[in-house]
Every structure is written in structure tokens, then in C-alpha cells.
Design an enzyme around this catalytic site. Structure first.
Site: not given
Length: 335
Positions: A250, A298, A310
Site C-alpha cells: 500500500c 493502510h 490502492h
């Protein structure tokens, strides 16, 4: 002759045989029942692909924080090793200056010793000009004083660098141990990821993953470059620790996208949060970073209208998703 009654040995085998037949019958019935039930139990225990994906999402919430912790420690270790190498390069010439000055002072001290009381007595006996000798001694003392001042300045700078280097070396040692420990956990994480992926395969059939589609870019400048770069990675696989160009985790994706726009972000969600400034949800625009979960483990790039791009997790490619999919922590403006 009177017949003898039957002994117990003649009657018990028949009873035991009958008992065994009865027991065997019960066992066979039980086995038949179990066999009849087994397919139904297995059919119930086998989850659907959607249920497995939900399990993967839940497991991933526990795995990803460890991954980002590894990113933090590893990147910190790399940075500090570079700093230590730079300090070492600065210290080396300073150490040479100190050694050279000490050698010169030593030479002056030797001359001063030779021109001490014995030399002065010899000068008086020989009738040499005492004023000349005194001037020479004064000059030597003056030169020695200058060397002392110079070496004091150099030594002060060297001492400062030495102190910084010692602190860095201690920190590097700690980070190296943490890095090794987390690298060990990496193997377990990789093993767990493979287990979860095998679990998906047991569902059978096909389970297609929709990576979505990025909307038209509504911003300009560096943010537009970052958004386009991130969207060009749709479908690329998730690999933890990866920063591109063909796979990402991420924070690796957000780093890669903004690097294309000329801005460096650290490969760690916590640092990326610190390296950017807060904006409200109402102010958020395409290109902003979107963080999730309380520990910020995240991150993705906002596309506007409640969507982001993402690198979600292992087994899922880079894709477009709703920001409502995870607990929202906040929006941050990069540039």
C-alpha cells in the site's frame, strides 16, 4: 452311564459369538450413519469464494500492521546507515587534521626542548646574542599556541561528529536486531498468505476480481501526475515490501505515484502521515492520501467521490474501491 451335563466352556462361545455379531451390527449401522452424514458436513464446511474473501480481509487486518512495522524499521535502518556513512566521511579528514596538528606540536615541543636552559647556558658561554635566542623561543611558543587553537577547533568538531556517530551506531544496532526479527516474521507472514490463497482455491469454480476503473482526472499539476501514475498500475499484484514498478504494497504504491510527480514519500504509512498535512473530508481532492485504521496501517490515493486506488492486500491486485470499505482515519495533502 449317566450323561454328563454340558460344561460352561461348551455354552459361552456361542453366547460370545452372538454378542460379537450384535456389536458388529451396531458398529456397521453407526458407520453407515457417519458415512451418510459426511458429504453433508463437508458440503456445509466448504465456504463460498465470497466467504473466503471475507476471511482473507479479516486475516489481512492482522497481518498488514506487521508489514508496515517492517517497512518502518527497515527504512529507518537504511537511512541511519547512510547517515553513519556520511558522518564517517566527515570524521576521517578531521581525524587526519588532528593527527597532523599533534605531529607539528610534537615537533615544536622538541625544538623548544633543545632551546631550553642547556642551550641558553651554552649561548652565554659562547657569547651568542641572548636576545636572538629569546626571540626564537617566543616565536616557537607563539606557533605552538596557534597550533593548539587550531587543533582545539578541529577537535571540537570531530568530538561532535564522534558523539553523533556513537548514537547512530547504537540506534543502528537496535534497528538491525528489529529488522532481523521482523524478517523472521516475514517468512511466517508469507506462509500465512500462501495458506489463505490456498484456502481460496479450495472454493472451486472461478472468482473474478474487478479492479474497477479510474474516473477522469479532475486535478492538475503534481496531483494529476500522481493519480495517473497510480491508475496505470491497476491490476498489478500486491507484494509486501514492493515499491514498483510491477508490484506494490500500500505505501509502496503511494510512494511510487508521488515519486513520478517529483515528491519523495517514505515507504511507511506512519511517516507518510507525518510528511503530509491534514485536510478535511470536505476539502479532500484527487491525489490526496487516504489513511485507514487507528494505527494508520493502510493508505491509498483518493480519486474523489468516495473512491480511491490502492494496493489492498495479498491475493488482490491494485484496484479502485470505496473509502467506506475500511475504517477511515483521515485525508492528507501531499502537495
Amino acid at each position: 452311564m449317566t450323561a454328563q451335563p454340558s460344561s460352561p466352556r461348551q455354552t459361552h462361545p456361542h453366547r460370545r459369538s452372538s454378542g460379537r455379531r450384535t456389536l458388529r451390527g451396531v458398529i456397521l449401522v453407526a458407520v453407515a450413519i457417519c458415512v451418510g452424514l459426511t458429504p453433508a458436513v463437508q458440503a456445509h464446511a466448504t465456504p463460498s469464494p465470497e466467504e473466503i474473501e471475507a476471511q482473507l480481509d479479516k486475516q489481512w487486518e492482522q497481518l498488514e500492521p506487521v508489514i508496515e512495522q517492517y517497512n518502518k524499521v527497515h527504512n529507518g535502518l537504511v537511512k541511519n546507515r547512510k547517515k553513519a556513512a556520511e558522518l564517517e566521511r566527515k570524521i576521517k579528514p578531521l581525524a587526519q587534521q588532528v593527527d597532523g596538528a599533534l605531529d607539528r606540536i610534537g615537533g615544536l615541543a622538541a625544538k623548544n626542548y633543545k632551546l631550553g636552559p642547556v642551550a641558553e647556558a651554552a649561548a652565554l658561554v659562547s657569547g651568542d646574542d641572548r636576545a636572538t635566542l629569546t626571540e626564537r623561543l617566543t616565536m616557537l611558543n607563539y606557533l605552538a599556541g596557534q597550533e593548539h587553537e587550531q587543533i582545539a577547533d578541529v577537535f571540537a568538531v570531530k568530538s561532535k561528529y564522534d558523539e553523533e556517530k556513537a548514537k547512530l551506531d547504537t540506534l543502528i544496532s537496535q534497528q538491525a536486531r528489529q529488522d532481523a526479527e521482523l524478517a523472521g516474521k516475514k517468512k511466517k507472514i508469507d506462509s500465512e498468505i500462501k495458506r489463505l490463497e490456498r484456502l481460496r482455491e479450495t472454493a472451486g469454480g472461478t472468482f473474478t476480481i474487478d479492479v474497477g476503473e479510474c474516473p477522469p482526472v479532475t486535478v492538475t499539476g503534481k496531483a494529476a501526475i500522481a493519480v495517473r501514475t497510480a491508475c496505470e498500475q491497476l491490476g498489478d499484484p500486491y507484494v509486501w515490501g514492493a515499491v514498483g514498478p510491477n508490484s506494490f504494497d500500500c505505501s509502496g504504491l503511494t510512494q511510487y505515484a508521488w515519486k513520478a510527480a517529483g515528491i519523495h514519500l517514505t515507504h511507511f504509512t506512519g511517516d507518510q502521515w507525518k510528511e503530509t498535512r491534514s485536510v478535511s473530508r470536505a476539502e479532500a481532492r484527487a491525489g490526496d492520501l487516504v489513511f485507514f485504521f487507528e494505527d494508520l496501517h493502510h493508505v491509498g490515493i483518493y480519486l474523489g467521490n468516495g473512491k480511491l486506488v490502492h494496493a489492498s492486500r495479498a491475493g488482490q491486485p491494485v484496484k479502485v474501491a470505496s473509502i467506506e470499505y475500511m475504517p477511515l482515519a483521515g485525508f492528507r495533502r501531499v502537495a
